[in-house]
Design a protein around this motif. Structure first.
Motif, short mmCIF file in Angstrom:
data_model
loop_
_atom_site.label_atom_id
_atom_site.label_comp_id
_atom_site.label_asym_id
_atom_site.label_seq_id
_atom_site.Cartn_x
_atom_site.Cartn_y
_atom_site.Cartn_z
N SER A 52 7.31 -7.60 7.55
CA SER A 52 7.40 -6.35 8.30
C SER A 52 6.30 -6.26 9.36
O SER A 52 6.48 -5.68 10.41
N VAL A 53 5.17 -6.85 9.06
CA VAL A 53 4.02 -6.78 9.96
C VAL A 53 4.29 -7.53 11.26
O VAL A 53 3.75 -7.18 12.30
N GLU A 54 5.15 -8.53 11.20
CA GLU A 54 5.47 -9.27 12.42
C GLU A 54 6.01 -8.33 13.50
O GLU A 54 5.80 -8.56 14.68
N GLU A 55 6.67 -7.27 13.07
CA GLU A 55 7.20 -6.28 14.01
C GLU A 55 6.10 -5.38 14.56
O GLU A 55 6.17 -4.91 15.68
N ASN A 56 5.10 -5.11 13.74
CA ASN A 56 4.04 -4.19 14.12
C ASN A 56 2.74 -4.65 13.46
O ASN A 56 2.54 -4.43 12.27
N SER A 57 1.87 -5.27 14.23
CA SER A 57 0.65 -5.87 13.68
C SER A 57 -0.46 -4.86 13.40
O SER A 57 -1.56 -5.25 13.04
N SER A 58 -0.19 -3.59 13.55
CA SER A 58 -1.23 -2.59 13.32
C SER A 58 -1.67 -2.50 11.86
O SER A 58 -2.73 -1.97 11.57
N LEU A 59 -0.87 -3.05 10.95
CA LEU A 59 -1.23 -3.03 9.53
C LEU A 59 -2.59 -3.67 9.30
O LEU A 59 -3.39 -3.18 8.53
N GLU A 64 -6.31 0.75 4.50
CA GLU A 64 -5.54 0.40 3.31
C GLU A 64 -5.39 -1.11 3.17
O GLU A 64 -5.49 -1.66 2.07
N TRP A 65 -5.13 -1.77 4.29
CA TRP A 65 -4.98 -3.23 4.27
C TRP A 65 -6.32 -3.89 3.89
O TRP A 65 -6.36 -4.79 3.08
N TYR A 66 -7.39 -3.39 4.47
CA TYR A 66 -8.72 -3.92 4.17
C TYR A 66 -9.02 -3.76 2.67
O TYR A 66 -9.51 -4.69 2.02
N GLU A 67 -8.71 -2.60 2.12
CA GLU A 67 -8.93 -2.36 0.69
C GLU A 67 -8.07 -3.28 -0.17
O GLU A 67 -8.52 -3.77 -1.21
N THR A 68 -6.83 -3.52 0.27
CA THR A 68 -5.94 -4.43 -0.46
C THR A 68 -6.52 -5.83 -0.48
O THR A 68 -6.53 -6.49 -1.53
N ILE A 69 -7.03 -6.29 0.64
CA ILE A 69 -7.63 -7.62 0.72
C ILE A 69 -8.87 -7.70 -0.17
O ILE A 69 -9.06 -8.67 -0.91
N GLN A 70 -9.72 -6.68 -0.10
CA GLN A 70 -10.94 -6.67 -0.92
C GLN A 70 -10.59 -6.66 -2.41
O GLN A 70 -11.22 -7.35 -3.22
N ASN A 71 -9.58 -5.88 -2.78
CA ASN A 71 -9.16 -5.82 -4.17
C ASN A 71 -8.56 -7.15 -4.62
O ASN A 71 -8.76 -7.57 -5.76
N THR A 72 -7.86 -7.81 -3.72
CA THR A 72 -7.30 -9.13 -4.03
C THR A 72 -8.42 -10.11 -4.33
O THR A 72 -8.37 -10.85 -5.32
N LYS A 73 -9.45 -10.11 -3.50
CA LYS A 73 -10.59 -11.01 -3.73
C LYS A 73 -11.26 -10.71 -5.06
O LYS A 73 -11.63 -11.62 -5.80
#
Length: 107
Positions: A52-59, A64-73
């Protein structure tokens, strides 16, 4: 705006899965099958999100995306730690089992 709410729902679902994985990793008896299922589901949602992000790279610019990445790590680190700990326990178990086998020779 439908895309944004769909994105938010997916990020929320990932957060819920992360919480469930966290809970499972804190238990004394690790349920690796359940964790594996949750990781697979998380990966599926993440792949949908990335498509979905390919359509809109604002994610990639959202908090929220930053928090998702940090939580993944954090979860990856926790899973690695648990795996190492379980490996160490298995190593001690095997060593103890070998010692028992050695003593049984004398019986």
């Amino acid at each position: 705006m439908r895309w944004v709410s769909n994105m938010d729902l997916r990020l929320e679902a990932i957060g819920d899965i992360d919480h469930n994985i966290d809970t499972l990793l804190q238990e004394n008896e690790i349920n690796s099958e359940k964790i594996s299922q949750l990781v697979d589901k998380r990966d599926q949602i993440l792949q949908e999100l990335l498509c979905s992000v390919e359509e809109n790279s604002s994610l990639f610019k959202t908090e929220e995306w930053y928090e998702t990445i940090q939580n993944t790590k954090r979860l990856v680190g926790l899973m690695q730690s648990k795996t190492a700990s379980l490996g160490e326990q298995l190593k001690r178990y095997r060593h103890g089992n070998k010692s028992v086998q050695q003593y049984k020779k004398y019986l």
